[in-house]
Design a protein around this motif. Structure first.
Motif, PDB file in Angstrom:
ATOM      1  N   ARG A  90      16.144   6.039  36.755  1.00 27.92           N
ATOM      2  CA  ARG A  90      16.767   4.735  36.987  1.00 27.92           C
ATOM      3  C   ARG A  90      16.715   3.893  35.720  1.00 27.92           C
ATOM      4  NH1 ARG A  90      15.028   4.382  42.215  1.00 27.92           N
ATOM      5  NH2 ARG A  90      12.976   3.844  41.397  1.00 27.92           N
ATOM      6  N   THR A  91      15.557   3.923  35.053  1.00 30.24           N
ATOM      7  CA  THR A  91      15.430   3.162  33.819  1.00 30.24           C
ATOM      8  C   THR A  91      16.371   3.698  32.752  1.00 30.24           C
ATOM      9  OG1 THR A  91      13.102   2.792  34.329  1.00 30.24           O
ATOM     10  CG2 THR A  91      13.805   2.300  32.095  1.00 30.24           C
ATOM     11  N   MET A  92      16.546   5.007  32.685  1.00 25.19           N
ATOM     12  CA  MET A  92      17.467   5.587  31.700  1.00 25.19           C
ATOM     13  C   MET A  92      18.884   5.102  31.978  1.00 25.19           C
ATOM     14  SD  MET A  92      15.467   7.232  29.831  1.00 25.19           S
ATOM     15  CE  MET A  92      13.741   7.261  30.219  1.00 25.19           C
ATOM     16  N   ARG A  93      19.220   5.078  33.247  1.00 24.96           N
ATOM     17  CA  ARG A  93      20.572   4.634  33.606  1.00 24.96           C
ATOM     18  C   ARG A  93      20.734   3.167  33.245  1.00 24.96           C
ATOM     19  NH1 ARG A  93      22.180   7.427  37.619  1.00 24.96           N
ATOM     20  NH2 ARG A  93      23.600   8.439  36.176  1.00 24.96           N
ATOM     21  N   TRP A  94      19.709   2.371  33.484  1.00 27.13           N
ATOM     22  CA  TRP A  94      19.736   0.948  33.138  1.00 27.13           C
ATOM     23  C   TRP A  94      20.024   0.813  31.641  1.00 27.13           C
ATOM     24  CZ3 TRP A  94      14.911  -2.585  34.421  1.00 27.13           C
ATOM     25  CH2 TRP A  94      15.199  -3.927  34.105  1.00 27.13           C
ATOM     26  N   ARG A  95      19.291   1.580  30.842  1.00 29.18           N
ATOM     27  CA  ARG A  95      19.509   1.503  29.400  1.00 29.18           C
ATOM     28  C   ARG A  95      20.908   1.962  29.026  1.00 29.18           C
ATOM     29  NH1 ARG A  95      14.284   4.498  27.088  1.00 29.18           N
ATOM     30  NH2 ARG A  95      15.461   4.466  25.153  1.00 29.18           N
ATOM     31  N   ALA A  96      21.353   3.053  29.640  1.00 36.26           N
ATOM     32  CA  ALA A  96      22.681   3.574  29.303  1.00 36.26           C
ATOM     33  C   ALA A  96      23.751   2.535  29.613  1.00 36.26           C
ATOM     34  CB  ALA A  96      22.952   4.861  30.074  1.00 36.26           C
ATOM     35  N   GLU A  97      23.625   1.899  30.755  1.00 40.82           N
ATOM     36  CA  GLU A  97      24.643   0.934  31.144  1.00 40.82           C
ATOM     37  C   GLU A  97      24.655  -0.275  30.226  1.00 40.82           C
ATOM     38  OE1 GLU A  97      27.026   1.688  33.452  1.00 40.82           O
ATOM     39  OE2 GLU A  97      25.947   3.546  33.044  1.00 40.82           O
ATOM     40  N   VAL A  98      23.467  -0.774  29.894  1.00 45.78           N
ATOM     41  CA  VAL A  98      23.414  -1.915  28.975  1.00 45.78           C
ATOM     42  C   VAL A  98      23.980  -1.515  27.614  1.00 45.78           C
ATOM     43  CG1 VAL A  98      21.840  -3.471  27.740  1.00 45.78           C
ATOM     44  CG2 VAL A  98      21.461  -2.988  30.150  1.00 45.78           C
ATOM     45  N   ASP A 147      26.920   4.229  21.968  1.00 47.93           N
ATOM     46  CA  ASP A 147      27.110   5.540  22.567  1.00 47.93           C
ATOM     47  C   ASP A 147      25.798   6.003  23.220  1.00 47.93           C
ATOM     48  OD1 ASP A 147      28.403   8.718  21.257  1.00 47.93           O
ATOM     49  OD2 ASP A 147      27.848   8.053  23.272  1.00 47.93           O
ATOM     50  N   SER A 148      25.777   5.989  24.536  1.00 47.48           N
ATOM     51  CA  SER A 148      24.564   6.293  25.276  1.00 47.48           C
ATOM     52  C   SER A 148      25.010   6.740  26.650  1.00 47.48           C
ATOM     53  CB  SER A 148      23.751   5.005  25.428  1.00 47.48           C
ATOM     54  OG  SER A 148      22.411   5.194  25.192  1.00 47.48           O
ATOM     55  N   GLU A 149      24.450   7.824  27.173  1.00 43.61           N
ATOM     56  CA  GLU A 149      24.819   8.202  28.541  1.00 43.61           C
ATOM     57  C   GLU A 149      23.682   8.993  29.154  1.00 43.61           C
ATOM     58  OE1 GLU A 149      27.568  11.871  26.928  1.00 43.61           O
ATOM     59  OE2 GLU A 149      27.570  11.427  29.066  1.00 43.61           O
ATOM     60  N   VAL A 150      23.663   9.025  30.477  1.00 42.54           N
ATOM     61  CA  VAL A 150      22.668   9.829  31.183  1.00 42.54           C
ATOM     62  C   VAL A 150      23.273  11.211  31.401  1.00 42.54           C
ATOM     63  CG1 VAL A 150      21.380  10.105  33.328  1.00 42.54           C
ATOM     64  CG2 VAL A 150      21.634   7.850  32.313  1.00 42.54           C
ATOM     65  N   ILE A 151      22.543  12.246  30.997  1.00 41.36           N
ATOM     66  CA  ILE A 151      23.071  13.615  31.156  1.00 41.36           C
ATOM     67  C   ILE A 151      22.150  14.432  32.048  1.00 41.36           C
ATOM     68  CG2 ILE A 151      24.253  13.562  28.940  1.00 41.36           C
ATOM     69  CD1 ILE A 151      21.983  15.219  27.765  1.00 41.36           C
ATOM     70  N   ASP A 152      22.708  15.504  32.604  1.00 42.37           N
ATOM     71  CA  ASP A 152      21.949  16.310  33.567  1.00 42.37           C
ATOM     72  C   ASP A 152      21.229  17.480  32.884  1.00 42.37           C
ATOM     73  OD1 ASP A 152      24.938  17.991  34.848  1.00 42.37           O
ATOM     74  OD2 ASP A 152      23.728  18.386  33.066  1.00 42.37           O
ATOM     75  N   PRO A 153      20.343  18.174  33.623  1.00 45.89           N
ATOM     76  CA  PRO A 153      19.553  19.246  33.005  1.00 45.89           C
ATOM     77  C   PRO A 153      20.393  20.338  32.332  1.00 45.89           C
ATOM     78  CG  PRO A 153      18.589  18.658  35.097  1.00 45.89           C
ATOM     79  CD  PRO A 153      19.845  17.856  34.975  1.00 45.89           C
ATOM     80  N   LEU A 182      18.418  10.342  28.872  1.00 45.69           N
ATOM     81  CA  LEU A 182      19.272   9.367  28.210  1.00 45.69           C
ATOM     82  C   LEU A 182      19.644   9.984  26.871  1.00 45.69           C
ATOM     83  CD1 LEU A 182      20.437   6.473  28.162  1.00 45.69           C
ATOM     84  CD2 LEU A 182      18.335   5.761  27.025  1.00 45.69           C
ATOM     85  N   TYR A 183      20.919  10.244  26.670  1.00 46.99           N
ATOM     86  CA  TYR A 183      21.374  10.906  25.455  1.00 46.99           C
ATOM     87  C   TYR A 183      22.057   9.886  24.562  1.00 46.99           C
ATOM     88  CZ  TYR A 183      23.943  14.183  22.459  1.00 46.99           C
ATOM     89  OH  TYR A 183      24.468  14.873  21.393  1.00 46.99           O
ATOM     90  N   HIS A 184      21.616   9.818  23.335  1.00 43.48           N
ATOM     91  CA  HIS A 184      22.090   8.794  22.396  1.00 43.48           C
ATOM     92  C   HIS A 184      22.489   9.500  21.112  1.00 43.48           C
ATOM     93  CE1 HIS A 184      22.194   4.938  20.366  1.00 43.48           C
ATOM     94  NE2 HIS A 184      21.094   5.136  19.668  1.00 43.48           N
ATOM     95  N   PRO A 185      23.730   9.948  20.994  1.00 40.73           N
ATOM     96  CA  PRO A 185      24.155  10.729  19.829  1.00 40.73           C
ATOM     97  C   PRO A 185      23.939  10.065  18.468  1.00 40.73           C
ATOM     98  CG  PRO A 185      25.775  10.929  21.578  1.00 40.73           C
ATOM     99  CD  PRO A 185      24.764   9.910  22.036  1.00 40.73           C
ATOM    100  N   PRO A 190      25.669   3.570  41.953  1.00 40.03           N
ATOM    101  CA  PRO A 190      24.376   4.148  41.558  1.00 40.03           C
ATOM    102  C   PRO A 190      23.386   3.052  41.189  1.00 40.03           C
ATOM    103  CG  PRO A 190      26.172   5.225  40.404  1.00 40.03           C
ATOM    104  CD  PRO A 190      26.754   4.039  41.085  1.00 40.03           C
ATOM    105  N   GLU A 191      22.109   3.309  41.443  1.00 36.38           N
ATOM    106  CA  GLU A 191      21.069   2.352  41.075  1.00 36.38           C
ATOM    107  C   GLU A 191      21.070   2.159  39.565  1.00 36.38           C
ATOM    108  OE1 GLU A 191      17.763   4.243  42.958  1.00 36.38           O
ATOM    109  OE2 GLU A 191      18.165   3.262  44.872  1.00 36.38           O
ATOM    110  N   ALA A 192      20.831   0.955  39.113  1.00 37.59           N
ATOM    111  CA  ALA A 192      20.856   0.535  37.705  1.00 37.59           C
ATOM    112  C   ALA A 192      22.263   0.221  37.221  1.00 37.59           C
ATOM    113  CB  ALA A 192      20.190   1.539  36.776  1.00 37.59           C
TER     114      ALA A 192
END
Lengths: 437, 108, 935
Positions: free
Chosen positions: A150-158, A165-171, A195-198, C860-862
Motif C-alpha cells: 500500500r505504501t509503495m502504491r502511495w509513493r507511486a501515485e504521488v 517515472d514510478s510504478e508498482v510492478i508484480d513479482p 515500487l519500480y523507479h527507472p 485500489p488502496e492508496a
C-alpha cells in the motif's frame, strides 16, 4: 589551543589568479594527447592560504558543502567563499555512503525536492567536466506484505502526479528485472510487488565530491582541508566569524554543512537541534561477474544491495540501533545483513564480504533534513540528512547557495525549516525513508 | 557487540536490550507551553561524549535502566534501575563473560 | 604427473605432501594430478603450470608471488565457488578449477590490448572521459563492466549449510607461529581456557618451512599444545575482527558438516600473534610470473617440494632472504647472482614476454633467468590491534609500522613478529610472557610484565629506479600514485580512493606500505606524517553464508492453525504471525456473517492482563478517554496516542474483577504497548500498584459473529446468562465454554454484528474451536478469515490503525476527536491534542467514508484524491467491494476542504483515469446506528 596543522598545508599556496587558470579540460581527446606526450595533468585542488575574512564560510567539505560553494560561485558570482573541513575532501558521509540516487519519495514536497537533485545529477558530468558516472539503472523497493504494498502504491501515485517515472510492478516483472531474486511464494517474506523507479540508480560519490571541489576552486572558492572549526563567534545574535586550528576568520555568513557533527558544530553557536547521531554501516563483497543491474531495496528486511561496475556487491541496512559516534563497525550488522540478503537471493551464499565501514547519520524526528535560518543571524543550516543526504547534494547546494546569496529561503526547502519542530509541523516522509535508500 | 551491565542480570549482550533514548525530564503537561513541550519531544543534546540514557532489557528482566555511556568509545560507567536514584558503578556488574549463565550466582 | 615438465622435488623435511596419495583434478579444461597436502597452486606448479590468472585492467599474466592466502595472482574458480585463494586452498580429488577474468582463454585474452594503451588508461582515466555525449554513458558502462574481475556466480547455486557457534573463553590467541604457540601454552598453564586460531591447515607459522632446527622446535611446541586439553585448536580458521568489548569473530573454514562456521567469541583477553607479511618490491616487471617473494620460495620448496625455477637471481635485504638462497641452492636451483640490499645493491627491472626471462641490473648487466626472488621487507598486519584502538607508528629503522601500545585496552595484547624481531627462542620467550599475562588478566589477576622485543634494523627498500605495480589486484602502478599526487590527490586516503590501490581482495596487506612509500616520494612528506589508511574488518573475507548461518526466522501460529490449513485456509503473513486470509471465498464468508454466524481465529490479537488497585490510573494515563468509572463486567474501547498526539494503538479493555482487567491491542502493536505500559509504571509511577502480564499466546482467541451467534453460544457456554439484559453490548463475563473453565468472553463489535469474542486457555483452543463448529452446524456456521473481517469492518466504518492512519495522524484526524477527554488531569499526548483541538483542526486531514458513484468501481488502496488542477487532496486508505451492499466502500484521509458530507471528490486510479466518489454522512455504510451490534 590551536593544533599545528599538517606540514603540507599552506606550502603550496596559489594565488587567486593562478587558481582561475585551471583546471584543464577533461575529454577523451585530452586523455590521448597527454598520454601520447607523457605530460602531467594539472592539479585538481590546491592548498590556498587561509584569509582573515571571507564573504561566507561553509563548514564541511562533503557533497553539500562543496555543492553550495560551487553554486554560490557559478550561479551567484560569489567567490570569496571558504569551505573548511577538519579532514580530507569527502572524508565523511560523502565518502562512505552507498551512493544511491532516486526521487521516489512519499510527500509532494519531498518528490519535488529530490527530483530537482536527480535532474542536476543527470547533467552534472557535463556541468563539472568530470565523469561522475551516474548510472540510472533502475531502483526497486520490494514490498513483502500488504501494508508495505500500500505504501509503495502511495509513493507511486504521488510520484506519477508529479511526472516522476514510478510504478508498482508484480513479482513476474520483478523477476525479469532481477533474475537472482527469490520471488517464490514459499519464501519466508515473499515478495508481493515492488515500487519500480527507472530513473533511480547509483553514482560515483568520490567523483561527485572531487568534481564539485575542482570546479569550485576553478571559480575562485578556497577549499581548506585539515582545518577544524574550534569556535563560532556570535555577537548580539548575529554571527561574526569562526576560529580554526589555522587561524581566525571573520565572516557574516557561516553555514553548517556537516553530517555526524551537526550537533557538535551547532553547540559552538549555542543552537540546539532535534538530532540523534547513529552510525550507518555498509559492506562490500569481492568482485564477481555482473549479474545485478538494478538497485534493490527491501524495507521489511531492512537491506539494500547494488553491484558496482567493478563487480562488487555493495550492501547497506538501517542505522545502528543505538546512537553513537563510533565508526568502528560491528559484526552483528554484517550477520543480519547477510541473513536478509540471502533470503532475497539464496544463490549467492559463497560471495565473500571483503570490507565493512561506517559513517555517521544525523536522524531527525521526521526523516527530513533541517535547512535554512536559525535564531542566529547569518548562521545557516544544511543538516539532519539522516540516511538520505547524498542523493540531495546538488539540490541542497543550489538552494543553500540561493539562500546565502539572496538572504531569502527558496520555496523548495521551505518545508525543512528548523522552526517546524517548535511549531509542530513535521514532514510526513517516514514511509519512504524506512531503510533510507 | 557491546555489553550492557544490567543491574538485575549482570553484563549481557546489547542485542538483548532496546535503546529507548536520552533521559529527559517530562515537563508538567498542565503548565508547559507548546514550544517547551516540543523541546522535550524533539530536542536532544546528542553529545560526542558521556550521555545519560534509558535502555530496556527486552530479552531479560524487562526492566528499564538508566545508563551512562560514552558515545564515542561505548564505555559504560554507571547503571541503575530507571526511576531510582544513585548510580551503580558499571565495573561491579561487568566481570566475566559467563556471569550471566545459569550456574553463576545472582541470576534474577 | 611426471615427465619433463614436472617440478616436484625429492622428499623435503617437513613437507606437507603425501606422495602415496595422488589426487586427480582439472585445471582450465585439462586433467592434472597432484598430491594430498598440495594447495591447488603447488600442485599446478609441480606440473609445470605457472600462470594462473590475468590481471584486472591490463590483463597481464600472473603467477605466484607470495604463495600464501593473499597471493593476488592465484585467485581461481573452483566448481561453483568464485574467488578461491588457490595458494592456500588444499587440493581435493575431482576439483574443477578454472581461471577467472579471462576472455576467451588464459592463454590469449583480448583485454591484453589494454596493455598497449596502458599509458592512456592511467588510474582514474574514466573520470576524465566518457563525459559526452551523455546518453552513451550506459553503453560505455557496459564495456567497462566487462573488465570487472572476479569469478562467476549462478542462480542455480544452492544456499548450502552454514552454522555458528558461541564461545566464552579466557584467552584467544590469533596465530600459531612460535610466539602464538608459546602464548597459548603459557596461558593454559595459568589455568585459563584457550582458543588457538591458525589460518593455515597446520600449526607452526614460519617454523614449518625454516629448516630442521625449526621443525624440531615446532614439534616440541605442538606436543605441548596437544598435552593441554584446555587449549582448543582451530586450523584453517582466522580471526577476522575484534569488536567492542573483545567480541571476536573467527571464521572456521574446514569444519565438518558445514561449509563454513562463524564462531563468535567473547574473549577475556585477545593475544594477536599474526606474524609478518612479506612485502613485494616495486620495479618494472615485478608482476611477471617467475618473480616471487622469499617466503614463497621457502614455502614451495619446503612444504610442497616444488622447484620454483632453474636459474635464480635473488635480491635479499634480510636473513630470510639469505635462507631462501640456501634453500634454492640445496635443491639444485642455479643461483646465478645474489644482490644484497643491506649493501645498497638492487635491481633495475625484470623483463620477459608473458613470464620472466631476464633481470636487468643498475649497471646494465642483463641476467637471463626464470626466477627472481626478492626479500626487501616486512609489513606488520596490525588489523586486529587497530580495531582494538592501537594507532601503529612507523619505525624508520626497521622500515615497518609497529604497534604503539597506546590506545590498547588491557584485554588486548600483541606478541611475536607483529611487535618486534628475534631468534626463535626470543619469540617464544615473548610469547610465553604475553600468554602468561593474558591468562592472569583473564582470570582477574594483575599479572607480570612482558619484556620488550626490539625491531632489527632493516633497509627501507620500497621501489627500484623504475616504476612497477604497487597493487597487483587493481593493476595500479607507482606511476599512477605519483600522477595522482601531482593532481592533488595527495593524502593517503585520497590517493587510495583515486587510484583504487589497496581496494582489492587483499585489502592493503601487500599494497599499503608501498603505496604510502611512493606517495612519500612524490610529495616529499615522510611516511610517518602520511600515516596509513584505516584497516577495516574483516581481516580475511567471510562468505555471506557464514555470516548468515542458519537463518532463523520464527513464525507464530495459533493452536488452530492446523485446522485452517486442513480446511483450505490460504495463509497470510502478518508480522510474524501466519493466519488464514480466507478459505476460498471471502465475500461469501462475509455474507454468511451478516446472515447466519461466522467464526474467526483472532489469537494474534495482543492481550495484556492488568491487575492491581491502580489499574484505572494507568488506563486513564495511556488512553485518551476516561476509565475511572469502568464497572466490573464492563468493556470500553480505547485509543492510545504517543506524546506527540499521534495515534499509536487501539483496542478494548474489560474489567473482569475488582482488580483484574484484560486489555487488547492490535496484533502488531502488542509488544510496543506492553513496553509502553512498563515504561510508565517503572520510570514515572513506580508507586502505582499494577502488574502487567502478557497473555497474547496464553489465550487462544475466537470471535463468533452474526445474528445467530447468541444461539450458538447458548449451546456451549455454562455459568453465564446470555440474554441481552444479562450480558449486553460492551460487557465481559467469565465462564465455562465447551467444558473449559477460565474463559473470558466479551461482546464487542468490530464486524458490526452481534458477536462474542472468547479468550480460551490456549491448549484448549482447538477443542473449543471445533466444539463451536460442531454446535453451530445447523445454524450455518462457517469459518471466515482476515479478508472477510476486513470487508465487514470496512462496511461498518471501523478504522485500522496504521492503515487508515499514518505517522502523523492525530486522534481528531481519525474521527476519534470525541474520545479525547481534555478534562482529564494528564494522559499521554494530552498537550499536543489540546493544542491541536484549539489551533490545528482547520487544516488537519479528516477520515471520511467514500462511496464511488459507479457501483462497480473499487479504487485500489492508496489511490490519490486530486483537485481539478492536479493537487493532492488525500488518499484512499481502505477499499473493498461490499457483498452486503453491492457497491464499493472506502475510507479515505482527505483535506478538510473536501470533507463535508455530500462533497464529490475525484480519485485518480493507478491504472489511469479518474472516478468520482461521494463523501458519506457517517463512516459506517451498514447499520450506522449499531442496532445489530447491540442485539
Amino acid at each position: 589551543m590551536n593544533q599545528s596543522p599538517p606540514s603540507f598545508v599552506g606550502r603550496r599556496a596559489r594565488s587567486l589568479r593562478t587558481a582561475r587558470r585551471g583546471p584543464a579540460r577533461y575529454s577523451a581527446f585530452d586523455l590521448i594527447r597527454r598520454g601520447a606526450l607523457g605530460t602531467d595533468w594539472p592539479r585538481s585542488f590546491s592548498q590556498p592560504e587561509l584569509r582573515g575574512t571571507y564573504d561566507a564560510v561553509i563548514i564541511g567539505a562533503g557533497v553539500h558543502g562543496l555543492a553550495t560553494a560551487y553554486y554560490l560561485a557559478a550561479n551567484h558570482g560569489m567567490t570569496n567563499v571558504a569551505v573548511l573541513d577538519k579532514a580530507y575532501i569527502g572524508g565523511g558521509g560523502s565518502g562512505r555512503n552507498t551512493a544511491i540516487v532516486r526521487s521516489n519519495y512519499l510527500t509532494p514536497e519531498g518528490v519535488r525536492f529530490y527530483d530537482r537533485s536527480v535532474k542536476l545529477y543527470e547533467n552534472l558530468a557535463v556541468d563539472l567536466n568530470y565523469n561522475v558516472m551516474f548510472s540510472q539503472r533502475g531502483h526497486l523497493t520490494l514490498a513483502h506484505n500488504d501494508s508495505s504494498l500500500r505504501t509503495m502504491r502511495w509513493r507511486a501515485e504521488v510520484n506519477k502526479l508529479q511526472g516522476i517515472d514510478s510504478e508498482v510492478i508484480d513479482p513476474d516483472h520483478i523477476s525479469r528485472l532481477v533474475p537472482y531474486l527469490d520471488v517464490s511464494p514459499e519464501a519466508r517474506y515473499p515478495v508481493l510487488g515492488a515500487l519500480y523507479h527507472p530513473p533511480g540508480g547509483t553514482i560515483r560519490h568520490d567523483a561527485v565530491n572531487w568534481g564539485y571541489a575542482r570546479a569550485a576552486e576553478h571559480l575562485g572558492v578556497h577549499i581548506h582541508q585539515y582545518t577544524e572549526v574550534t569556535a563560532i563567534h556570535v555577537e548580539s545574535d548575529r554571527v561574526t566569524g569562526v576560529s580554526t586550528n589555522r587561524g581566525d576568520i571573520a565572516a557574516p555568513v557561516v553555514v553548517n554543512c556537516t553530517a555526524g557533527w551537526a550537533s557538535t558544530v551547532c553547540d559552538l553557536a549555542g543552537v540546539r537541534l532535534p538530532l540523534i547521531t547513529h552510525p550507518l554501516q555498509a559492506a562490500v563483497t569481492e568482485p564477481v561477474k555482473m549479474f545485478l543491474r538494478a538497485v534493490v531495496v527491501s524495507g521489511s528486511l531492512h537491506v539494500y544491495v547494488s553491484q558496482t561496475d567493478r563487480g562488487e556487491l555493495v550492501f547497506g541496512a538501517s542505522v545502528d540501533p543505538y546512537p553513537s559516534y563510533s565508526m568502528r563497525g560491528s559484526l552483528e550488522f554484517t550477520e543480519e545483513l547477510a541473513g536478509h540478503v540471502l533470503e532475497l537471493m539464496p544463490s549467492i551464499a559463497k560471495l565473500r564480504v571483503l570490507r565493512q565501514w561506517a559513517g555517521l547519520c544525523d536522524m531527525t524526528p521526521d526523516y527530513s533534513p533541517i535547512m535554512g535560518v536559525t535564531p542566529i543571524d547569518g548562521f545557516l543550516l544544511d543538516v539532519g540528512w539522516g540516511t538520505y543526504g547524498y542523493k540531495a547534494g546538488p539540490v541542497a547546494g543550489e538552494a543553500m547557495a540561493e539562500l546565502v546569496a539572496t538572504g531569502k529561503t527558496p520555496e523548495i526547502i521551505s518545508a525543512f525549516d528548523l522552526a517546524r519542530f517548535a511549531e509542530g509541523r513535521l514532514v510526513g516522509e517516514k514511509g519512504a525513508a524506512a531503510v533510507g535508500h | 557487540m557491546i555489553r550492557i551491565p544490567c543491574p538485575h542480570c549482570s553484563a549481557r549482550n546489547s542485542a538483548e536490550f532496546r535503546h529507548v533514548g536520552e533521559a529527559a525530564a517530562r515537563p508538567d503537561p498542565s503548565t508547559v507551553t507548546p514550544e517547551q513541550w516540543r523541546v522535550y519531544l524533539y530536542e536532544r543534546s546528542n553529545p560526542a561524549g558521556w550521555i545519560t540514557e534509558t535502555w530496556f532489557h527486552t530479552m531479560g528482566c524487562r526492566r528499564f535502566i538508566t545508563v551512562e555511556r560514552h558515545t564515542v568509545t561505548n564505555e559504560i560507567r554507571s547503571v541503575r534501575p530507571a526511576g531510582s536514584s544513585g548510580p551503580e558503578p558499571a565495573e561491579a556488574l561487568s566481570g566475566r563473560a559467563d556471569a550471566g549463565s545459569p550456574d553463576a550466582g545472582g541470576q534474577a | 604427473m611426471t615427465g619433463a615438465a614436472s617440478r616436484r622435488l625429492p622428499a623435503q623435511a617437513g613437507e606437507l605432501v603425501d606422495r602415496s596419495r595422488p589426487l586427480a583434478f582439472r585445471w582450465d579444461g585439462r586433467s592434472y594430478v597432484g598430491l594430498e597436502g598440495d594447495t591447488i597452486v603447488s600442485a599446478l606448479l609441480a606440473c609445470g603450470v605457472d600462470v594462473f590468472s590475468r590481471s584486472f585492467k591490463y590483463s597481464r599474466s600472473r603467477g605466484v608471488l607470495s604463495a600464501s592466502f593473499v597471493d593476488p595472482g592465484c585467485t581461481v574458480q573452483v566448481d561453483d565457488e568464485p574467488n578461491v585463494r588457490g595458494a592456500h586452498r588444499r587440493l581435493a580429488a575431482g576439483m574443477d578449477v578454472r581461471p577467472q577474468n579471462v576472455w576467451p582463454s588464459l592463454r590469449f585474452d583480448v583485454k591484453t590490448a589494454n596493455g598497449l594503451v596502458g599509458r592512456f588508461l592511467t588510474a582514474g582515466f574514466y573520470y576524465k572521459t566518457f563525459i559526452k555525449p551523455q546518453r552513451l554513458w550506459p553503453a560505455y558502462q557496459q564495456v567497462l563492466s566487462r573488465f570487472a574481475s572476479g569469478g562467476v556466480t549462478s542462480r542455480q547455486n544452492a544456499h548450502g549449510y552454514y552454522d555458528k557457534r558461541y564461545v566464552h573463553v579466557d584467552v584467544v590467541v590469533a596465530g600459531a607461529g612460535p610466539a602464538g604457540l608459546a602464548a597459548a601454552v603459557a596461558a593454559a598453564d595459568t589455568g585459563a581456557g584457550v582458543l588457538l586460531v591458525e589460518e593455515e591447515y597446520e600449526l607452526g607459522g614460519h617454523l614449518r618451512f625454516s629448516g630442521e632446527e625449526s621443525l624440531s622446535t615446532l614439534s616440541e611446541l605442538r606436543a605441548q599444545v596437544a598435552a593441554r586439553p584446555s587449549i582448543e585448536v582451530m586450523t584453517d580458521a582466522v580471526v577476522t575482527g575484534r569488536y567492542d568489548d573483545n567480541w571476536v569473530a573467527v571464521l572456521q573454514r574446514n569444519v565438518g558438516g558445514a561449509i563454513e562456521r562463524l564462531v563468535k567469541v567473547r574473549a577475556g583477553v585477545l593475544v594477536a600473534a599474526p606474524g609478518l607479511i612479506e612485502r613485494p618490491y616495486v620495479f618494472a616487471g615485478n608482476d611477471l610470473p617467475g618473480v616471487m617473494l622469499s617466503t614463497a620460495v621457502r614455502r614451495l620448496v619446503n612444504l610442497y617440494a616444488v622447484k620454483p625455477g632453474e636459474r635464480a637471481v635473488v635480491l635479499t635485504a634480510n636473513a630470510d632472504g639469505d635462507a631462501a638462497v640456501a634453500d634454492l641452492t640445496r635443491v639444485g636451483v642455479n643461483v646465478v647472482r645474489v644482490l644484497d640490499g643491506r649493501a645498497g645493491e638492487t635491481i633495475r627491472r625484470a623483463t620477459g614476454r608473458g613470464r620472466l626471462q631476464a633481470v636487468e641490473l643498475e649497471d646494465g648487466t642483463v641476467l637471463p633467468t626464470d626466477l627472481l626472488v626478492t626479500a626487501t621487507g616486512w609489513t606488520a598486519p596490525t588489523s586486529l590491534i587497530n580495531m582494538a584502538g592501537d594507532r601503529p607508528v612507523w619505525n624508520p629503522t626497521a622500515a615497518r609500522f609497529v604497534p604503539s601500545g597506546d590506545g590498547l585496552p588491557p584485554t588486548v595484547l600483541a606478541t611475536g613478529g607483529l611487535v618486534g624481531d628475534g631468534s626463535t627462542d626470543e619469540l617464544i620467550a615473548h610469547g610465553r610472557a604475553a600468554g602468561t599475562l593474558a591468562g592472569d588478566r583473564a582470570q582477574g589477576r594483575a599479572g607480570g610484565g612482558v619484556p620488550d622485543l626490539a625491531c632489527e634494523p632493516h633497509p627501507g627498500m620500497f621501489r627500484a629506479s623504475t616504476h612497477g605495480f604497487v597493487d597487483f589486484s587493481e593493476d595500479v602502478s607507482s606511476k599512477d600514485v605519483v600522477a595522482a599526487a601531482k593532481e592533488g590527490y595527495d593524502s593517503s586516503e585520497l590517493v587510495k580512493r583515486f587510484t583504487t590501490a589497496t581496494m582489492g581482495p587483499s585489502q592493503g596487506k601487500l599494497e599499503t606500505i608501498n603505496t604510502i612509500a611512493v606517495l612519500s616520494e612524490a610529495t616529499g612528506r615522510a611516511i610517518e606524517d602520511l600515516g596509513t589508511t584505516v584497516w577495516r574488518p574483516p581481516y580475511a573475507p567471510i562468505s555471506l553464508g557464514a555470516l548468515a548461518g542458519r537463518i532463523f526466522e520464527p513464525t507464530r501460529v495459533s493452536p488452530m492453525q492446523g485446522w485452517h490449513e486442513g480446511h483450505g485456509g490460504v495463509p497470510l503473513l502478518a508480522g510474524q504471525w501466519i493466519r488464514p486470509d480466507h478459505y476460498g471465498d471471502a465475500a461469501q464468508e462475509a455474507r454468511n456473517v451478516r446472515e447466519n454466524v461466522g467464526i474467526i481465529d483472532v489469537t494474534p490479537l495482543g492481550k495484556l492482563e492488568l491487575s492491581g488497585p491502580d489499574v484505572p490510573r494507568l488506563l486513564n494515563l495511556v488512553y485518551v478517554n476516561k476509565w475511572s468509572k469502568l464497572a466490573v463486567g464492563s468493556v470500553r474501547y480505547g485509543v492510545m496516542c504517543a506524546e506527540d498526539g499521534v495515534v499509536m494503538d487501539d483496542g478494548v479493555t474489560g474489567r473482569l474483577d475488582e482488580d483484574r482487567y484484560l486489555m487488547s491491542t492490535t496484533s502488531s502493536g502488542a509488544a510496543t504497548v506492553w513496553e509502553w505500559l512498563e515504561n510508565w509504571l517503572q520510570t514515572a509511577h513506580s508507586d502505582w500498584r499494577v502488574h502487567v502480564t502478557p497473555v497474547t499466546t496464553a489465550y487462544a482467541s475466537i470471535n463468533v459473529a452474526g445474528p445467530k451467534s447468541r444461539e450458538l453460544m447458548q449451546r456451549v457456554v455454562e455459568g453465564v446468562e446470555l440474554s441481552t439484559e444479562a450480558f449486553g453490548y460492551m460487557q465481559v463475563r467469565q465462564g465455562r465454554i465447551a467444558g473449559v473453565d477460565d474463559c473470558v468472553m466479551w461482546r464487542i463489535g468490530f464486524t458490526g454484528e452481534l458477536s462474542y469474542e472468547m479468550h480460551v486457555p490456549a491448549s484448549y483452543g482447538l477443542h473449543v474451536w471445533e466444539a463451536l463448529l460442531q454446535a453451530g452446524e445447523d445454524l450455518g456456521i462457517r469459518a471466515f478469515g482476515v479478508e472477510a473481517q476486513r470487508i465487514l469492518r470496512l462496511e461498518k466504518g471501523h478504522l485500522i490503525v496504521a492503515q487508515d492512519t499514518d505517522g502523523l495522524t492525530r486522534a481528531h484526524s481519525a474521527g476519534l476527536g470525541g474520545m479525547v477527554k481534555l478534562d482529564k488531569d494528564d494522559f499521554a499526548g494530552k498537550p499536543e491534542l489540546a493544542w491541536h483541538e484549539r489551533y490545528g483542526l482547520a487544516t488537519a486531514p479528516r477520515l471520511v467514508a467514500l462511496q464511488p458513484v459507479d457501483a462497480t468501481a473499487v479504487p485500489p488502496e492508496a489511490s490519490q484524491i486530486i483537485s481539478s488542477n492536479g493537487d493532492i487532496l488525500g488518499r484512499v486508505t481502505s477499499s473493498r467491494m461490499s457483498p452486503t451492499l453491492g457497491h464499493g466502500v472506502c475510507l479515505a484521509q482527505v483535506d478538510p476542504a473536501v470533507a463535508a458530507a455530500g462533497t464529490v471528490v475525484t480519485i485518480r486510479l493507478p491504472g489511469g483515469g479518474d472516478i468520482r466518489a461521494t463523501v458519506q454522512e457517517d463512516l459506517a455504510f451498514v447499520d450506522p446506528e449499531g442496532v445489530r451490534l447491540r442485539a
